[in-house]
Write a protein that holds these residues in place. Structure first.
Motif, PDB file in Angstrom:
ATOM      1  N   PHE A   1       0.847  -1.188   0.000  1.00 21.55           N
ATOM      2  CA  PHE A   1       0.000   0.000   0.000  1.00 21.55           C
ATOM      3  C   PHE A   1       0.884   1.239   0.000  1.00 21.55           C
ATOM      4  O   PHE A   1       1.999   1.219   0.533  1.00 21.55           O
ATOM      5  CB  PHE A   1      -0.909   0.046   1.234  1.00 21.55           C
ATOM      6  CG  PHE A   1      -2.157  -0.785   1.115  1.00 21.55           C
ATOM      7  CD1 PHE A   1      -3.390  -0.174   0.907  1.00 21.55           C
ATOM      8  CD2 PHE A   1      -2.100  -2.164   1.213  1.00 21.55           C
ATOM      9  CE1 PHE A   1      -4.542  -0.929   0.796  1.00 21.55           C
ATOM     10  CE2 PHE A   1      -3.253  -2.924   1.103  1.00 21.55           C
ATOM     11  CZ  PHE A   1      -4.478  -2.312   0.884  1.00 21.55           C
ATOM     12  N   ILE A   2       0.385   2.305  -0.593  1.00 23.13           N
ATOM     13  CA  ILE A   2       1.057   3.604  -0.523  1.00 23.13           C
ATOM     14  C   ILE A   2       0.402   4.406   0.598  1.00 23.13           C
ATOM     15  O   ILE A   2      -0.822   4.509   0.659  1.00 23.13           O
ATOM     16  CB  ILE A   2       0.935   4.378  -1.846  1.00 23.13           C
ATOM     17  CG1 ILE A   2       1.633   3.623  -2.978  1.00 23.13           C
ATOM     18  CG2 ILE A   2       1.515   5.787  -1.707  1.00 23.13           C
ATOM     19  CD1 ILE A   2       1.337   4.181  -4.351  1.00 23.13           C
ATOM     20  N   ILE A   3       1.223   4.947   1.482  1.00 27.45           N
ATOM     21  CA  ILE A   3       0.721   5.838   2.529  1.00 27.45           C
ATOM     22  C   ILE A   3       1.495   7.138   2.399  1.00 27.45           C
ATOM     23  O   ILE A   3       2.732   7.140   2.454  1.00 27.45           O
ATOM     24  CB  ILE A   3       0.903   5.239   3.937  1.00 27.45           C
ATOM     25  CG1 ILE A   3       0.278   3.844   4.020  1.00 27.45           C
ATOM     26  CG2 ILE A   3       0.277   6.155   4.985  1.00 27.45           C
ATOM     27  CD1 ILE A   3       0.508   3.142   5.348  1.00 27.45           C
ATOM     28  N   ARG A   4       0.794   8.238   2.213  1.00 22.73           N
ATOM     29  CA  ARG A   4       1.465   9.521   2.021  1.00 22.73           C
ATOM     30  C   ARG A   4       0.525  10.662   2.380  1.00 22.73           C
ATOM     31  O   ARG A   4      -0.664  10.463   2.632  1.00 22.73           O
ATOM     32  CB  ARG A   4       1.923   9.675   0.573  1.00 22.73           C
ATOM     33  CG  ARG A   4       0.777   9.726  -0.431  1.00 22.73           C
ATOM     34  CD  ARG A   4       1.287  10.075  -1.813  1.00 22.73           C
ATOM     35  NE  ARG A   4       0.217  10.094  -2.793  1.00 22.73           N
ATOM     36  CZ  ARG A   4       0.365  10.565  -4.030  1.00 22.73           C
ATOM     37  NH1 ARG A   4       1.523  11.045  -4.430  1.00 22.73           N
ATOM     38  NH2 ARG A   4      -0.656  10.555  -4.875  1.00 22.73           N
ATOM     39  N   LEU A   5       1.075  11.864   2.371  1.00 23.00           N
ATOM     40  CA  LEU A   5       0.280  13.066   2.537  1.00 23.00           C
ATOM     41  C   LEU A   5      -0.101  13.605   1.163  1.00 23.00           C
ATOM     42  O   LEU A   5       0.668  13.483   0.207  1.00 23.00           O
ATOM     43  CB  LEU A   5       1.069  14.132   3.301  1.00 23.00           C
ATOM     44  CG  LEU A   5       1.565  13.760   4.700  1.00 23.00           C
ATOM     45  CD1 LEU A   5       2.407  14.895   5.277  1.00 23.00           C
ATOM     46  CD2 LEU A   5       0.399  13.432   5.626  1.00 23.00           C
ATOM     47  N   VAL A   6      -1.294  14.157   1.058  1.00 25.80           N
ATOM     48  CA  VAL A   6      -1.729  14.809  -0.174  1.00 25.80           C
ATOM     49  C   VAL A   6      -2.227  16.205   0.179  1.00 25.80           C
ATOM     50  O   VAL A   6      -2.711  16.445   1.285  1.00 25.80           O
ATOM     51  CB  VAL A   6      -2.846  14.016  -0.893  1.00 25.80           C
ATOM     52  CG1 VAL A   6      -2.329  12.685  -1.397  1.00 25.80           C
ATOM     53  CG2 VAL A   6      -4.047  13.800   0.027  1.00 25.80           C
ATOM     54  N   GLU A   7      -2.082  17.119  -0.764  1.00 27.14           N
ATOM     55  CA  GLU A   7      -2.485  18.501  -0.528  1.00 27.14           C
ATOM     56  C   GLU A   7      -3.717  18.866  -1.332  1.00 27.14           C
ATOM     57  O   GLU A   7      -3.916  18.381  -2.450  1.00 27.14           O
ATOM     58  CB  GLU A   7      -1.349  19.456  -0.901  1.00 27.14           C
ATOM     59  CG  GLU A   7      -0.199  19.427   0.065  1.00 27.14           C
ATOM     60  CD  GLU A   7       0.829  20.498  -0.246  1.00 27.14           C
ATOM     61  OE1 GLU A   7       1.646  20.785   0.663  1.00 27.14           O
ATOM     62  OE2 GLU A   7       0.836  21.027  -1.374  1.00 27.14           O
ATOM     63  N   THR A   8      -4.542  19.707  -0.754  1.00 26.29           N
ATOM     64  CA  THR A   8      -5.683  20.264  -1.469  1.00 26.29           C
ATOM     65  C   THR A   8      -5.663  21.779  -1.329  1.00 26.29           C
ATOM     66  O   THR A   8      -5.302  22.316  -0.284  1.00 26.29           O
ATOM     67  CB  THR A   8      -7.020  19.719  -0.936  1.00 26.29           C
ATOM     68  OG1 THR A   8      -8.099  20.358  -1.633  1.00 26.29           O
ATOM     69  CG2 THR A   8      -7.182  19.968   0.549  1.00 26.29           C
ATOM     70  N   THR A   9      -6.035  22.453  -2.400  1.00 24.88           N
ATOM     71  CA  THR A   9      -6.129  23.913  -2.379  1.00 24.88           C
ATOM     72  C   THR A   9      -7.583  24.354  -2.404  1.00 24.88           C
ATOM     73  O   THR A   9      -7.892  25.489  -2.753  1.00 24.88           O
ATOM     74  CB  THR A   9      -5.381  24.509  -3.584  1.00 24.88           C
ATOM     75  OG1 THR A   9      -5.912  23.952  -4.807  1.00 24.88           O
ATOM     76  CG2 THR A   9      -3.890  24.201  -3.506  1.00 24.88           C
ATOM     77  N   ASP A  10      -8.495  23.458  -2.058  1.00 24.66           N
ATOM     78  CA  ASP A  10      -9.923  23.782  -2.060  1.00 24.66           C
ATOM     79  C   ASP A  10     -10.244  24.969  -1.154  1.00 24.66           C
ATOM     80  O   ASP A  10     -11.247  25.644  -1.341  1.00 24.66           O
ATOM     81  CB  ASP A  10     -10.747  22.568  -1.600  1.00 24.66           C
ATOM     82  CG  ASP A  10     -10.832  21.512  -2.686  1.00 24.66           C
ATOM     83  OD1 ASP A  10     -10.406  21.786  -3.815  1.00 24.66           O
ATOM     84  OD2 ASP A  10     -11.324  20.404  -2.400  1.00 24.66           O
ATOM     85  N   TYR A  11      -9.407  25.177  -0.139  1.00 22.09           N
ATOM     86  CA  TYR A  11      -9.681  26.247   0.816  1.00 22.09           C
ATOM     87  C   TYR A  11      -8.652  27.369   0.695  1.00 22.09           C
ATOM     88  O   TYR A  11      -8.324  28.046   1.672  1.00 22.09           O
ATOM     89  CB  TYR A  11      -9.693  25.673   2.232  1.00 22.09           C
ATOM     90  CG  TYR A  11     -10.683  24.549   2.384  1.00 22.09           C
ATOM     91  CD1 TYR A  11     -12.044  24.808   2.535  1.00 22.09           C
ATOM     92  CD2 TYR A  11     -10.267  23.220   2.341  1.00 22.09           C
ATOM     93  CE1 TYR A  11     -12.964  23.780   2.647  1.00 22.09           C
ATOM     94  CE2 TYR A  11     -11.191  22.182   2.449  1.00 22.09           C
ATOM     95  CZ  TYR A  11     -12.530  22.467   2.602  1.00 22.09           C
ATOM     96  OH  TYR A  11     -13.438  21.451   2.712  1.00 22.09           O
TER      97      TYR A  11
END
Length: 227
Positions: free
Chosen positions: A152-162
Motif C-alpha cells: 500500500f502507498i501511505i502519504r500526505l496529499v495537498e488540497t487547495t480547495d480552501y
C-alpha cells in the motif's frame, strides 16, 4: 478529495474546517481531516478499547471479536479503522449477490455469514507493524506492506480547495491500495480502470492509543476496497 456539490454545504464545510484549523499553528500530530487535536487525548485506552467506546465502530468491533483478534489489534501496530458505514456497504453488496444467486430477495448477508479466516485477512489488511505517523510521511509515495503481505502507498496529499481561507494548502493522509504495480504519474488518459490503484482519504489521523496508532478512514470508504 471529493468536493461537496451544493454551494451552501460547501461553504458550511469550509467554515467548519476554518474553525478546526484555527489551532493548526500549535500542533501537528493528531488530525481530523486536515486539522489537529491532542494526539494523547486517548492514550489511556488500548486501540481495541478506543474503538469499543465509539459507536462509529460497533460493527468493526463485532468483526474483531468474531475473528478473535483483540490481542492483535492491541499489539504494536498501526490500524486503519473502517466505520460502520463502510462495512455496511460491503454487507449490502454481499446481500445483493446472494439474493441474485439464489433468486431470493429475503436472504440477508450478515456478520455471521463471513468466514472467520476471511474476516481475519480483511482486518489484517488494514494493519501495519509499528507506528506509521504523519511526522514520518511526506508528499512522496512511500510503500508499506500490510500484515497480509500486500503493498500500500501511505502519504500526505495537498488540497487547495480552501485557498480562499488559508495561505497554505491543507494536507490530508491518504491510503492507496496498489492494484497492478504503482500507477504511472501522470496517469495516461486511456489507462484501464481495472488497473488503477484505489486511494482513500483518512478522516481522522494520528490517534496515539495506549498500544499503537489509529487512523480512521472516511465513512464513504468501501471495506476491503470493493469497487
Amino acid at each position: 478529495m471529493n468536493k461537496l456539490q451544493p454551494i451552501i454545504i460547501k461553504y458550511a464545510g469550509a467554515l467548519l474546517l476554518a474553525s478546526l484549523l484555527f489551532a493548526a499553528c500549535k500542533k501537528d500530530d493528531h488530525f481530523i481531516g486536515g486539522t489537529p487535536t491532542d494526539p494523547y487525548a486517548k492514550s489511556n485506552l488500548t486501540t481495541y478499547d478506543y474503538l469499543k467506546q465509539n459507536k462509529l465502530f460497533d460493527t468493526l468491533v463485532l468483526m474483531i471479536d468474531r475473528a478473535g483478534m483483540k490481542d492483535e489489534i492491541n499489539g504494536n501496530v498501526t490500524f486503519f479503522a473502517s466505520t460502520n458505514y463502510s462495512i455496511k456497504t460491503l454487507i449490502d453488496v454481499r446481500t445483493k449477490l446472494i439474493q441474485l444467486k439464489y433468486n431470493d430477495e429475503n436472504i440477508k448477508y450478515t456478520l455471521d455469514s463471513f468466514p472467520v479466516m476471511e474476516l481475519r485477512d480483511s482486518i489484517r489488511a488494514y494493519m501495519y507493524k509499528g507506528n506509521v505517523e504523519r511526522r514520518n510521511l511526506s508528499l512522496e509515495r512511500q510503500v508499506f506492506k500490510n500484515m497480509v503481505g500486500e503493498d500500500f502507498i501511505i502519504r500526505l496529499v495537498e488540497t487547495t480547495d480552501y485557498s480562499g481561507i488559508f495561505s497554505k494548502p491543507v494536507q490530508y493522509l491518504e491510503l492507496t491500495k496498489i492494484i497492478d504495480g504503482q500507477d504511472p504519474d501522470p496517469l495516461p488518459e486511456n489507462y484501464p480502470d481495472a488497473r488503477k490503484d484505489i486511494a482513500d482519504i483518512i478522516q481522522t489521523s494520528g490517534i496515539l492509543t495506549k498500544t499503537g496508532v489509529l487512523h480512521v478512514l472516511r465513512n464513504s470508504h468501501k471495506f476491503y476496497w470493493i469497487r
